[in-house]
Write a protein that holds these residues in place. Structure first.
Motif, PDB file in Angstrom:
ATOM      1  N   UNK A  79     -13.763  14.509  -7.648  1.00  0.00           N
ATOM      2  CA  UNK A  79     -14.272  14.074  -6.349  1.00  0.00           C
ATOM      3  C   UNK A  79     -13.319  13.032  -5.763  1.00  0.00           C
ATOM      4  N   UNK A  80     -13.231  12.950  -4.436  1.00  0.00           N
ATOM      5  CA  UNK A  80     -12.338  11.946  -3.833  1.00  0.00           C
ATOM      6  C   UNK A  80     -12.611  10.527  -4.314  1.00  0.00           C
ATOM      7  N   UNK A  81     -13.861  10.201  -4.576  1.00  0.00           N
ATOM      8  CA  UNK A  81     -14.193   8.834  -5.002  1.00  0.00           C
ATOM      9  C   UNK A  81     -13.608   8.494  -6.367  1.00  0.00           C
ATOM     10  N   UNK A  82     -13.322   9.514  -7.169  1.00  0.00           N
ATOM     11  CA  UNK A  82     -12.765   9.267  -8.507  1.00  0.00           C
ATOM     12  C   UNK A  82     -11.242   9.229  -8.496  1.00  0.00           C
ATOM     13  N   UNK A  83     -10.635   9.446  -7.337  1.00  0.00           N
ATOM     14  CA  UNK A  83      -9.169   9.453  -7.232  1.00  0.00           C
ATOM     15  C   UNK A  83      -8.705   8.124  -6.635  1.00  0.00           C
ATOM     16  N   UNK A  84      -7.935   7.399  -7.411  1.00  0.00           N
ATOM     17  CA  UNK A  84      -7.378   6.128  -6.938  1.00  0.00           C
ATOM     18  C   UNK A  84      -5.994   6.386  -6.356  1.00  0.00           C
ATOM     19  N   UNK A  85      -5.829   6.051  -5.075  1.00  0.00           N
ATOM     20  CA  UNK A  85      -4.592   6.353  -4.352  1.00  0.00           C
ATOM     21  C   UNK A  85      -3.881   5.056  -3.978  1.00  0.00           C
ATOM     22  N   UNK A  86      -2.608   4.975  -4.400  1.00  0.00           N
ATOM     23  CA  UNK A  86      -1.731   3.900  -3.938  1.00  0.00           C
ATOM     24  C   UNK A  86      -0.947   4.427  -2.742  1.00  0.00           C
ATOM     25  N   UNK A  87      -0.990   3.756  -1.628  1.00  0.00           N
ATOM     26  CA  UNK A  87      -0.352   4.236  -0.398  1.00  0.00           C
ATOM     27  C   UNK A  87       0.864   3.381  -0.096  1.00  0.00           C
ATOM     28  N   UNK A  88       2.016   4.057   0.025  1.00  0.00           N
ATOM     29  CA  UNK A  88       3.276   3.357   0.307  1.00  0.00           C
ATOM     30  C   UNK A  88       3.938   3.977   1.532  1.00  0.00           C
ATOM     31  N   UNK A  89       4.593   3.121   2.311  1.00  0.00           N
ATOM     32  CA  UNK A  89       5.261   3.549   3.533  1.00  0.00           C
ATOM     33  C   UNK A  89       6.768   3.613   3.290  1.00  0.00           C
ATOM     34  N   UNK A  90       7.326   4.829   3.428  1.00  0.00           N
ATOM     35  CA  UNK A  90       8.768   4.994   3.255  1.00  0.00           C
ATOM     36  C   UNK A  90       9.467   5.226   4.585  1.00  0.00           C
ATOM     37  N   UNK A  91       8.798   4.905   5.698  1.00  0.00           N
ATOM     38  CA  UNK A  91       9.370   5.108   7.032  1.00  0.00           C
ATOM     39  C   UNK A  91       9.680   3.760   7.676  1.00  0.00           C
ATOM     40  N   UNK A  94       6.222   0.242  10.962  1.00  0.00           N
ATOM     41  CA  UNK A  94       5.460  -0.793  10.253  1.00  0.00           C
ATOM     42  C   UNK A  94       3.955  -0.515  10.367  1.00  0.00           C
ATOM     43  N   UNK A  95       3.226  -0.934   9.339  1.00  0.00           N
ATOM     44  CA  UNK A  95       1.772  -0.811   9.359  1.00  0.00           C
ATOM     45  C   UNK A  95       1.245   0.582   9.048  1.00  0.00           C
ATOM     46  N   UNK A  96       2.127   1.505   8.760  1.00  0.00           N
ATOM     47  CA  UNK A  96       1.690   2.890   8.554  1.00  0.00           C
ATOM     48  C   UNK A  96       0.913   3.052   7.249  1.00  0.00           C
ATOM     49  N   UNK A  97       1.299   2.306   6.220  1.00  0.00           N
ATOM     50  CA  UNK A  97       0.619   2.423   4.931  1.00  0.00           C
ATOM     51  C   UNK A  97      -0.841   1.961   5.048  1.00  0.00           C
ATOM     52  N   UNK A  98      -1.074   0.853   5.745  1.00  0.00           N
ATOM     53  CA  UNK A  98      -2.441   0.351   5.886  1.00  0.00           C
ATOM     54  C   UNK A  98      -3.293   1.303   6.712  1.00  0.00           C
ATOM     55  N   UNK A  99      -2.711   1.865   7.777  1.00  0.00           N
ATOM     56  CA  UNK A  99      -3.461   2.814   8.599  1.00  0.00           C
ATOM     57  C   UNK A  99      -3.861   4.041   7.790  1.00  0.00           C
ATOM     58  N   UNK A 100      -2.906   4.550   6.997  1.00  0.00           N
ATOM     59  CA  UNK A 100      -3.198   5.723   6.174  1.00  0.00           C
ATOM     60  C   UNK A 100      -4.227   5.399   5.101  1.00  0.00           C
ATOM     61  N   UNK A 101      -4.122   4.215   4.501  1.00  0.00           N
ATOM     62  CA  UNK A 101      -5.074   3.825   3.466  1.00  0.00           C
ATOM     63  C   UNK A 101      -6.488   3.703   4.037  1.00  0.00           C
ATOM     64  N   UNK A 102      -6.622   3.136   5.237  1.00  0.00           N
ATOM     65  CA  UNK A 102      -7.936   3.003   5.854  1.00  0.00           C
ATOM     66  C   UNK A 102      -8.560   4.377   6.127  1.00  0.00           C
ATOM     67  N   UNK A 103      -7.738   5.329   6.548  1.00  0.00           N
ATOM     68  CA  UNK A 103      -8.250   6.677   6.829  1.00  0.00           C
ATOM     69  C   UNK A 103      -8.700   7.376   5.541  1.00  0.00           C
ATOM     70  N   UNK A 112      -5.913   1.906  -3.955  1.00  0.00           N
ATOM     71  CA  UNK A 112      -5.312   0.928  -4.861  1.00  0.00           C
ATOM     72  C   UNK A 112      -4.351   0.024  -4.115  1.00  0.00           C
ATOM     73  N   UNK A 113      -3.077   0.086  -4.467  1.00  0.00           N
ATOM     74  CA  UNK A 113      -2.060  -0.750  -3.832  1.00  0.00           C
ATOM     75  C   UNK A 113      -1.640  -0.154  -2.487  1.00  0.00           C
ATOM     76  N   UNK A 114      -1.301  -1.031  -1.552  1.00  0.00           N
ATOM     77  CA  UNK A 114      -0.852  -0.618  -0.224  1.00  0.00           C
ATOM     78  C   UNK A 114       0.362  -1.458   0.134  1.00  0.00           C
ATOM     79  N   UNK A 115       1.424  -0.807   0.591  1.00  0.00           N
ATOM     80  CA  UNK A 115       2.626  -1.559   0.957  1.00  0.00           C
ATOM     81  C   UNK A 115       3.792  -0.638   1.261  1.00  0.00           C
TER      82      UNK A 115
END
Length: 199
Positions: A79-91, A94-103, A112-115
């Protein structure tokens, strides 16, 4: 010869040549064989032009066709709730990682980690995104995350944890609409049965 059947005179009676019965028998057999072949050939031509016995052929095809199989068993995915996702921006954006993590959080995933991405991946992901995870993620977390963002590239690393890295690439624009992502996830968990090869 003497007696009653004595032959006199200078001429001898003509003797008939023996009849060739063998030749007559062979001729009769040849004629019968020729008639049989002609009849068989006629039947073959009739079958060709009339299509033969269509019902018999259809029955044979029905018997040879395997019976339809039941749909494949449901695929067990996390289930999505059991998947821990670290979101990183390679572009460079700016701010793309946080936007994607919120979605992703809105869609039920654990964040998990965002940056920003590390130097090994910063500005080096030309596609939509890159998924990094342990070998077990290939048949679990990766397909589920892939329904949210089609076109992602999957890569296995040496980690032993269950978390997954989502590294956003330069071609990223937006996640799939929630309805489309939900339909894709349903198709993964309940795949349709394979079409029959019989016709």
């Amino acid at each position: 010869m003497g007696g009653k059947y004595r032959i006199t005179g200078n001429t001898y009676p003509r003797m008939r040549r023996p009849r060739h019965r063998r030749r007559l028998v062979l001729s009769a057999v040849a004629a019968v064989a020729a008639l049989g072949l002609a009849g068989w050939g006629t039947l073959q031509l009739i079958d060709v032009f009339t299509g033969g016995d269509g019902q018999a052929n259809a029955a044979e095809r029905t018997k040879a066709c395997p019976s339809p199989t039941a749909s494949a068993p449901a695929r067990a995915l996390p289930k999505p709730a059991t998947i821990k996702v670290n979101v990183y921006n390679a572009t460079p954006r700016s701010g793309l990682a946080k936007t994607a993590a919120d979605e992703l959080k809105k869609r039920g995933f654990t964040i998990g980690k965002v940056g920003n991405a590390t130097a090994a991946y910063d500005k080096k992901v030309p596609g939509t995104a890159l998924l990094l995870g342990a070998p077990t993620a290939a048949d679990g977390s990766f397909p589920v995350l892939g329904t949210q963002l089609p076109g992602t590239v999957q890569k296995i690393d040496a980690r032993r944890t269950a978390d997954v890295d989502l590294i956003i690439g330069t071609k990223f624009t937006a996640f799939s609409p929630p309805a489309a992502a939900a339909s894709a996830l349903t198709a993964l968990t309940k795949p349709a049965p394979a079409p029959s090869s019989c016709r």
